[in-house]
Enzyme design. Sequence first.
Site, short mmCIF file in Angstrom:
data_model
loop_
_atom_site.label_atom_id
_atom_site.label_comp_id
_atom_site.label_asym_id
_atom_site.label_seq_id
_atom_site.Cartn_x
_atom_site.Cartn_y
_atom_site.Cartn_z
N ASP A 96 -4.00 35.72 17.20
CA ASP A 96 -4.64 34.63 17.33
C ASP A 96 -4.18 34.09 18.67
OD1 ASP A 96 -3.93 33.76 14.89
OD2 ASP A 96 -2.56 32.56 14.85
N ASP A 151 7.89 40.74 15.49
CA ASP A 151 7.53 40.20 16.87
C ASP A 151 6.99 41.10 17.57
OD1 ASP A 151 7.87 37.50 15.53
OD2 ASP A 151 9.06 36.86 16.73
N ASP A 244 10.63 31.25 9.52
CA ASP A 244 11.39 31.78 8.82
C ASP A 244 12.52 31.17 7.84
OD1 ASP A 244 12.13 30.69 11.07
OD2 ASP A 244 12.85 33.49 11.58
#
Length: 499
Positions: A96, A151, A244
């Site tokens: 993104d 991540d 999460d």
Amino acid sequence: MIIASIIIVVYSIALLLIFVFALAQLNLLFNYLAATNTKSETETSSAKDSDASFDWPMVTIQLPVYNELYVMERLLNNIVQLKYPKGLLEIQVLDDSTDESVLSTSEHIIALQEQGYSIKHIRRENREGFKAGALKAGLEEAKGTFIAIFDADFLPHEDWLLESIPHFSDPNIGVVQTRWGHLNRDYSLLTRIQAFALDAHFTLEQVGRNSKGHFINFNGTAGIWRKTCIYDAGNWEGDTLTEDLDLSYRAQLKNWKFKYLEKVVTPAELPIVISAARSQQFRWNKGGAENFQKLALRVLKDKKLSIKTKMHGVLHLLNSTMFLNVLIVAVLSIPMLYIKNEYAHLKNYFYMMSFFVISSVIFFICYWYMFKNSYGGGFKNFLKYIASFFLFFSIAMGFSLHNSLAVLEGHFRIKSDFIRTPKFNVGEKKDSWKNNKYLAKNLSGSLIIEGLLMLYFLFGMYSAFVVGNEGGDFGLFPFHLMLFFGFGYVFFSSLFSKS
């Protein structure tokens, strides 16, 4: 006397809530010790130990990233080294980003595709839903039966999938979560304190809850989801800042089981600048409060859950709210010191202040077992632990104002953007972070109040010498000293980093 009574009541309620949380932590310690003593060797099962006929499933690795210029090359080079049967692994880079990292990431992905890796660069027109939205969009194209998520700062070792996937042989398991490691634990006092806190979560809390069938959470990264579990739980939702935790609870309310692998460690980078730690803490603590508002009643109303699981679930969702209770106890402790010495007839009542001491002792004992598990026992390590614990406790209290503001926003459902934590790719002290383009340029709005609180607790230390008629009252002096140090550390670190 009315004001004094109000202060006493509010102070007492906050103390009691902290004490309840401490008792829950003590219960998790007992669970952890029992689990450690009986843990089977299957946790570290790998491809070598698995049945040769094991039917390896298709796996999709999702890498949700946003403006990660400094770590993308390291991330991609690491992920393609994961061992897994050829043709059964695909990688999605859910990008993104809005900066120049998009081009360099695209070039790197094309180079990896030319080398034969199954890797896609997936872009969206906007950041709707933030990380949750990116994961949801990627899921629509994912070929895998299982979805591994990392991540940008996580670097799994090459056998990570081989050690994790076999645990899905139980069809009731919806998530396998691995423990976070720390690439830069010893970089600074800030990284050591963060590592200390995370180690407690990834040993005492995750094992303590999981071993007794209580709810745990997927930690947003370094774990694997069964795709059908995601869909059955209602898919990713971006209405909280901790998507999460949200999906984890919704999945477990649908009777999916989670498996936590304490021995499978996935190294990651800790924030090395206090502004980065602030943004991460704000998101985690606000998201925790948002999920309490969203899910606590569903947990309490679920007839399938035991009372103990409900209790641990609600306290887990209230975890971040403990910062608000700590702040209340801290701020009111100085008026309480004066009230105690002004109204002699209430002296016996003030023995309830010992609740905070008892709570602190419980935390001290619980965290010692975590520390011993990581570094070993012995007198030398115990002395190291004492220093680490008091530094951790002080700085955690120094963050209490910042985190309390996040908690209040969460409980009052005040919406805000998902502010990602800037990554640095800095592991040694000689490496510079000063030119990192993602660092916040403005000082935190709460900084002035944190500076005033530092002075306030200095006054609290002074007050110990002057209250009463018997040469002072030093019962709260250590507490005020720790608060003075904690708020002073947060204030000056934020001020001099200018970020």
